[in-house]
Design a protein around this motif. Structure first.
Motif, PDB file in Angstrom:
ATOM      1  N   UNK A 192      44.186  34.690  15.455  1.00  0.00           N
ATOM      2  CA  UNK A 192      45.531  34.240  15.819  1.00  0.00           C
ATOM      3  C   UNK A 192      46.336  35.397  16.413  1.00  0.00           C
ATOM      4  N   UNK A 193      46.266  36.537  15.731  1.00  0.00           N
ATOM      5  CA  UNK A 193      47.021  37.699  16.204  1.00  0.00           C
ATOM      6  C   UNK A 193      46.528  38.128  17.578  1.00  0.00           C
ATOM      7  N   UNK A 202      48.805  39.544   1.572  1.00  0.00           N
ATOM      8  CA  UNK A 202      47.389  39.253   1.783  1.00  0.00           C
ATOM      9  C   UNK A 202      46.528  39.791   0.650  1.00  0.00           C
ATOM     10  N   UNK A 211      44.101  36.426   3.494  1.00  0.00           N
ATOM     11  CA  UNK A 211      44.142  37.140   4.769  1.00  0.00           C
ATOM     12  C   UNK A 211      44.585  36.232   5.914  1.00  0.00           C
ATOM     13  N   UNK A 212      45.381  36.778   6.819  1.00  0.00           N
ATOM     14  CA  UNK A 212      45.725  35.993   8.000  1.00  0.00           C
ATOM     15  C   UNK A 212      44.560  36.099   8.982  1.00  0.00           C
ATOM     16  N   UNK A 213      44.530  35.159   9.897  1.00  0.00           N
ATOM     17  CA  UNK A 213      43.419  35.073  10.840  1.00  0.00           C
ATOM     18  C   UNK A 213      43.655  36.062  11.988  1.00  0.00           C
TER      19      UNK A 213
END
Lengths: 729, 498
Positions: free
Chosen positions: B132-133, B119, B127-129
């Motif tokens: 979602x996590x 990331x 960056x991951x969302x």
């Protein structure tokens, strides 16, 4: 000084009979050694047995009380060879290292030791680094035990069993004149538990006794004809003696052996996990009372034919739980059963995974499959195939497609990234690889041969440097084929730990002798950092029990290297880059050695933090440095992160309302090593980095200067702010 | 039959996962439980993720049953009562490993993010969302207790493990009273007061686990310009442009006044008026917003004067004081790492002098020699401050610099391209506008970005109206995927645009 101090734990080594020892599995082993009356202990650190070495290092006064010699061996081969003291004398000794890498290194000594046999109990404690979290190739110590005919103990993973295995191991070794290996898996090494301590014992026959009245027996030396004799001894005397001992002492355990006509044979180390699986399946209770007959092999090698046949008698089928492959135990069982004409069906790798760790879920699956096959478990109902049904839903008119998007959960794997290990905050090794990246821009890529140690993290993101790694200290050796004097030079990386382990001879001296033209970078951070920061020959720390301060540069010159440079501050990225360039382009023939020297930051911080805290509390002037990034000049390209990978250099949302890419930021954990600034200079990155120097307890001169600055700069800044304010809205 | 209580802790190296596991064991052992813990550390101690596993079994039960429980050394997926995660992605990892199940698992996790190297090292936004996590964790857990524990730890001067321990107590899933938890911390004897404070925060938050809703961007206060010329610009935005574009355009005006002057901001609005007048805008209002955003960024390109201006502000000094946590009685010095090269110097000089210096021989070599190494300038010293302030003052002849001419040429070409494309395909024009995102940074980074931008524009020209908006977006993502341009080359080849 090791990463962790065991001053508290060491007190537990003084416990006497009846008191309760509470702690980690590997520490229980140290206590068991004292209770077994050992005369000497040696070893080479490495996960998961580093703590054993560290505890002993911190416990040298106790060891001295019992006349025990403790050695931090130069390598596992040294450690194994140390057991030679038990060949001619009734001296109990133990050595320890990480398996199977340590077993590989030690195998020459181990094979010779096993050939001649021992008089005193010789115990090899191997930390079996297999399965999750393992950092080495996936092999097992079992093969070493078999090939040299040493006995292998694999006790159930609880403290009383582990401690008992140590004591049994010495006796088994003496009874069968054979060295014994005690294998402890990672989780067993670190398991917290209790056992009732016994009294520590002082050996009756001491090392001094041996030196006063030396013994020799040519029949114990591996030379013909004695070596042919050893081969016969192994099968005619030592093996039967071991089998007898194991049977009489009932080292292996039977649980509810006659409860059913199917059963499971399991290695001691896998017992707890299997039990949990059986308990979940309703075949056992939480206390280990089982309806499924179990034969627990706390001795993994040799197998005891009589016990196997006894367990299998009257059983339709048995399942063997043997982690890893090849399936030595399964093959051995098959031959025992076949030769005895047994009709018991043998299951193993047909029911359980052929390779890989036997996790709780794998054992649950395997035990269920076995149980279902023999009608001990009701098969789980097979869920009916799910037919996709498309419900009729009201949809909006064709062409209108801009309703609010439903929150759709994507695959979780897309959102969970790996976390590969990287260099710690402030690590002095990181700038070496940053400099290598910069040289790469100028001279193109080179073949890089990596080694074992923290520096191996350079193969991972963000550096992606290093093509092979062949073993500890073998970085230079594994570029040997490329040592030709024409074309691009190959680069090898080696740590100070690997250097003293064997790299000086296997790598450097070999390169000199063979007129290699390659470059070796020796990463000298003053400790074997990857194994927990233990001291080595070139450590600069004053160690009261070890001789340190022996420079790598002198050793390298001593074996004949002419081109040697030492950089004493690896944070000097530009200096490192220039030295690398010189090493790769110099006309001088022969191997080049570049020693990159800076202290491991973990150890440095551990040493300095308390001192700094105290100095501040005492009112002394202390300057702390921390780096930072100006969010308004950072454009979110993250080149700096790709050249550094520091855990303290991270990202945060862009405060700029017009920008979307996250900006770089320096977290509070920054130790101010300076690499950020050096990199932005050397790589001409961007002007966003700043270094803040914070002066605690400023002196009079500091305060006076600050007043002048605040007056002048403040006045100008207020004026500028007023002018900007006029246009604000 | 009584079952052990099973807890898994997912933490990263240095976050105190081991301390937390030891606390739970110690609490159990002091309160009538048989406790076991183990972990797989190894290289995980250096930034990797580690799982600690704890089992607790009531000693009285064991005595009554006359047995010693066999406790497991690793969690069985589907058989875990409590999962503690020190960070949100680690919570996701626990879900991924099947440790969190709806029938029984209480998941206690911090919602803050410690970004992974993937990331962090992306060229743009990798960056991951978090949503979602959070979504997966919510769906997998029986109960999901979450809040920003890093913040809570910082506020109490302690570490996340203490907050997690507090949240574990507050969740009420273990058979121990609050006092028993707190006694455990006290027994540990290290940093007791801050730990207890962090514990209390965690305890309270777990009982009222709703994270305060993410602060919505505050509605933009109505602009209140005082300066008549500024008021004229604001009025112009508000009267001549659609309301949806007001935020971006006002930010643009604000930025460009700050960057140069009123006239420069007026030029920005002139240019935007040209875009807003395009017929395509009626159907694609997005075009004004995106062009407005990226035009403002491009017109405020980072040159030496701009950097110096931003570095010398009082607000910036204050920000650094905060970031470096300077306490009263301490003195702060700020050192800048600057590396102006010949090119940047020439770009900042009036075009004539700049060009002369570029082409000269001796003066050029002299400057090159002087700028071979980077410089550290102490902005907090009178000398350094005056030097940077002087550089900042050079903005007054910015319009006459080589760099200005070059950037303007590019901006005009870009705007023309947007207008031209908008006639054929408005959606593609929006993508063209967003390509400005590629041009950023300084020196090599800037050169690389500009090169990528040119490559995309060339591809656009070659494909003409045949280029789909999604393809241009894909090319842009590819350009941001790696430094060496491998992915961009592959993407171009894939679309036969190379």
């Amino acid at each position: 000084m090791a990463e962790r101090s065991f001053v508290e734990e060491v007190k537990k080594l003084r416990l006497s009979g009846g008191e309760v020892f509470s702690g980690e599995g590997i520490l229980a082993v140290t206590k068991a050694l004292l209770e077994s009356g050992v005369s000497y202990v040696a070893g080479y650190q490495g996960s998961p047995i580093s703590h054993l070495m560290d505890v002993l290092a911190d416990a040298q006064d106790i060891l001295a009380d019992y006349g025990i010699r403790f050695e931090n061996s130069a390598s596992e081969a040294t450690a194994a060879a140390t057991l030679a003291a038990s060949v001619n004398y009734p001296l109990r000794g133990a050595v320890t290292f990480k398996a199977t890498v340590g077993t590989n290194v030690a195998s020459d000594a181990l094979a010779n030791l096993a050939s001649g046999g021992v008089v005193g109990g010789a115990l090899i404690i191997v930390g079996e680094d297999y399965g999750e979290g393992s950092s080495i190739m996936q092999e097992r110590s079992h093969a070493f035990a078999m090939k040299s005919q040493m006995w292998l103990l694999d006790p159930r993973p609880n403290l009383p069993c582990i401690v008992q295995a140590v004591k049994d191991g010495f006796e088994l070794s003496e009874a069968s004149h054979t060295p014994v290996m005690l294998q402890l898996r990672i989780r067993a090494c670190h398991v917290h538990g209790h056992f009732i301590a016994g009294d520590n014992r002082r050996a009756k026959f001491t090392l001094q006794d041996a030196l006063q009245t030396p013994q020799r027996d040519v029949s114990r030396i591996v030379l013909p004809p004695a070596s042919f004799l050893h081969e016969q001894e192994k099968v005619q005397d030592r093996w039967p003696a071991a089998v007898r001992f194991i049977e009489e002492r009932q080292l292996n355990e039977f649980f509810s052996a006659d409860a059913d006509d199917v059963g499971i044979i399991v290695q001691g180390g896998c017992y707890n996990t299997l039990l949990r699986a059986l308990e979940r399946l309703g075949l056992a209770d939480v206390y280990g009372n089982t309806r499924m007959p179990l034969y627990v092999m706390n001795v993994a090698y040799p197998l005891i034919d009589s016990e196997v046949l006894r367990f299998c008698e009257g059983k339709r089928a048995v399942l063997v739980v043997e982690e890893g492959q090849p399936n030595f135990v399964e093959q051995n069982l098959a031959s025992i059963l076949r030769q005895a004409g047994s009709t018991t069906v043998l299951h193993g790798k047909d029911t359980l995974p052929v390779a890989g760790e036997y996790t709780a879920s794998e054992l649950l699956k395997g035990a269920r499959s076995f149980g279902e096959r023999y009608g001990r478990l009701q098969p789980l109902p097979v869920p009916p195939p799910v037919r996709k049904v498309f419900a009729l839903k009201e949809v909006s008119a064709v062409g209108v497609d801009d309703g609010p998007a439903p929150a759709v959960l994507g695959p979780l794997a897309d959102s969970v990234n790996g976390r590969p290990p990287g260099f710690c905050t402030g690590c002095p090794e990181r700038p070496i690889f940053t400099a290598m990246k910069l040289v790469e821009r100028e001279l193109g890529t080179h073949h890089v041969s990596a080694d074992i140690g923290c520096h191996l993290f350079s193969i991972l993101p963000p550096f992606h440097i290093g093509a092979t790694t062949m073993g500890y200290g073998l970085g230079t050796a594994s570029a040997a084929a490329f040592g030709r004097p024409d074309g691009k030079r190959a680069i090898s990386v080696m740590g100070d730990g690997g250097f003293w382990h064997n790299g000086l001879t296997s790598g450097i001296a070999n390169a000199v002798f063979n007129r290699s033209d390659n470059l070796t970078i020796v990463v000298d951070n003053n400790y074997t950092s990857a194994t927990g920061g233990q001291d080595i020959l070139s450590s600069t720390a004053l160690n009261p029990t070890r001789s340190t301060g022996h420079e790598i540069e002198r050793a390298v010159r001593g074996v004949g290297v002419k081109w040697v440079r030492t950089l004493r501050r690896t944070y000097d990225v530009a200096g490192m880059r220039d030295l690398l360039r010189e090493a790769l382009t110099t006309k001088e023939a022969g191997p080049k050695v570049l020693i990159a020297q800076s202290e491991c930051m973990l150890n440095k911080q551990r040493r300095e933090k308390p001192l700094v805290r105290k100095a501040i509390a005492d009112g002394k002037r202390v300057v702390r440095e921390k780096f930072g990034v100006d969010a308004d000049t950072c454009t979110g390209d993250h080149s700096c992160i790709r050249l550094s990978g520091c855990p303290s250099l991270s990202i945060k949302p862009n405060p700029d309302p017009l920008r979307t890419d996250p900006v770089a930021t320096v977290l509070d954990s920054c130790v101010g090593c300076g690499v950020c600034g050096e990199v932005s200079h050397a790589a001409v990155l961007c002007p966003s980095f700043y270094k803040a120097q914070i002066v605690s307890n400023p002196n009079r001169w500091d305060r006076m200067r600050e007043r002048v600055r605040a007056a002048v700069i403040g006045w100008l800044q207020r004026g500028d702010a007023r002018r900007r304010e006029a246009y604000a809205f | 039959m009584t079952q052990p209580i099973k807890l898994a802790i997912l933490a990263m190296g240095g976050e105190g996962g081991g301390v937390l596991a030891d606390w739970i064991v110690d609490m159990g052992e002091h309160n009538g439980y048989i406790a076991q813990t183990t972990s797989v550390p190894g290289v995980a101690q250096r930034t990797g993720a580690t799982i600690y596993y704890v089992e607790l079994y009531p000693a009285a039960q064991a005595t009554a049953d006359g047995g010693q429980p066999i406790l497991a050394l690793m969690p069985l997926p589907g058989d875990v009562d409590v999962v503690l995660a020190s960070e949100l992605m680690e919570a996701g990892r626990a879900v991924q490993r099947g440790l969190v199940t709806t029938d029984r698992t209480t998941l206690i996790a911090s919602t803050h993010r410690v970004y992974s190297i993937a990331e962090k090292s992306a060229l743009g936004d990798g960056r991951v969302d978090s949503a979602q996590l959070l979504g997966h964790a919510e769906a997998a857990a029986r109960r999901f207790i979450r809040f920003d524990m890093a913040q809570a730890a910082e506020a109490s001067g302690s570490v996340i493990s203490a907050v997690l321990f507090g949240a574990l107590a507050g969740a009420g899933v273990l058979p121990f009273a609050r006092a028993q938890f707190e006694d455990t911390i006290t027994r540990g004897g290290v940093g007791v007061q801050p730990s207890l404070k962090a514990f209390a925060t965690g305890f309270a938050r777990a009982q009222d686990p709703l994270d305060p809703a993410t602060p919505q961007p505050a509605a933009m206060p109505a602009p209140q310009p005082r300066h008549p010329a500024v008021r004229a610009l604001v009025d112009r935005v508000q009267q001549r442009f659609e309301p949806a574009a007001h935020f971006v355009l006002l930010e643009g005006v604000r930025r460009l006044i700050d960057y140069q002057d009123i006239d420069y901001a007026a030029l920005y609005l002139d240019r935007m008026a040209g875009i807003a007048a395009l017929p395509a805008v009626a159907d694609t209002p997005q075009l004004v917003i995106e062009t407005g955003r990226h035009l403002a960024l491009w017109m405020s390109y980072e040159d030496t004067a701009r950097v110096a201006a931003l570095k010398t502000r009082a607000t910036r000094f204050e920000r650094v004081r905060g970031e470096a946590s300077v306490k009263s009685g301490q003195i702060l010095a700020i050192n800048e790492y600057m590396h102006p090269r010949l090119q940047e110097i020439c770009e900042t000089l009036p075009a004539g002098i700049g060009r002369w210096l570029m082409r000269s021989s001796l003066p050029r070599r002299l400057v090159e020699k002087l700028t071979q190494h980077g410089r550290v300038i102490q902005t907090s010293s009178v000398h350094g401050y005056l030097m940077l302030r002087t550089v900042a003052g050079m903005k007054r002849w910015r319009r006459s610099t080589m760099r200005y001419a070059e950037e303007n040429r590019r901006i005009e070409a870009w705007l023309a391209c947007i207008a031209d494309t908008a006639d054929r395909n408005p959606a593609l024009a929006v993508e063209v506008a967003q390509c400005q995102r590629l041009v950023k940074g300084y020196s090599d980074t800037h050169t690389r970005g500009t090169l990528n931008y040119d490559t995309l524009m060339a591809a656009l020209e070659r494909a003409g109206s045949n280029l789909a908006p999604a393809t241009l977006r894909e090319l842009r993502d590819a350009a941001l995927a790696d430094e060496h341009g491998n992915q961009l080359r592959a993407a171009l080849a894939r679309h036969a645009l190379a």
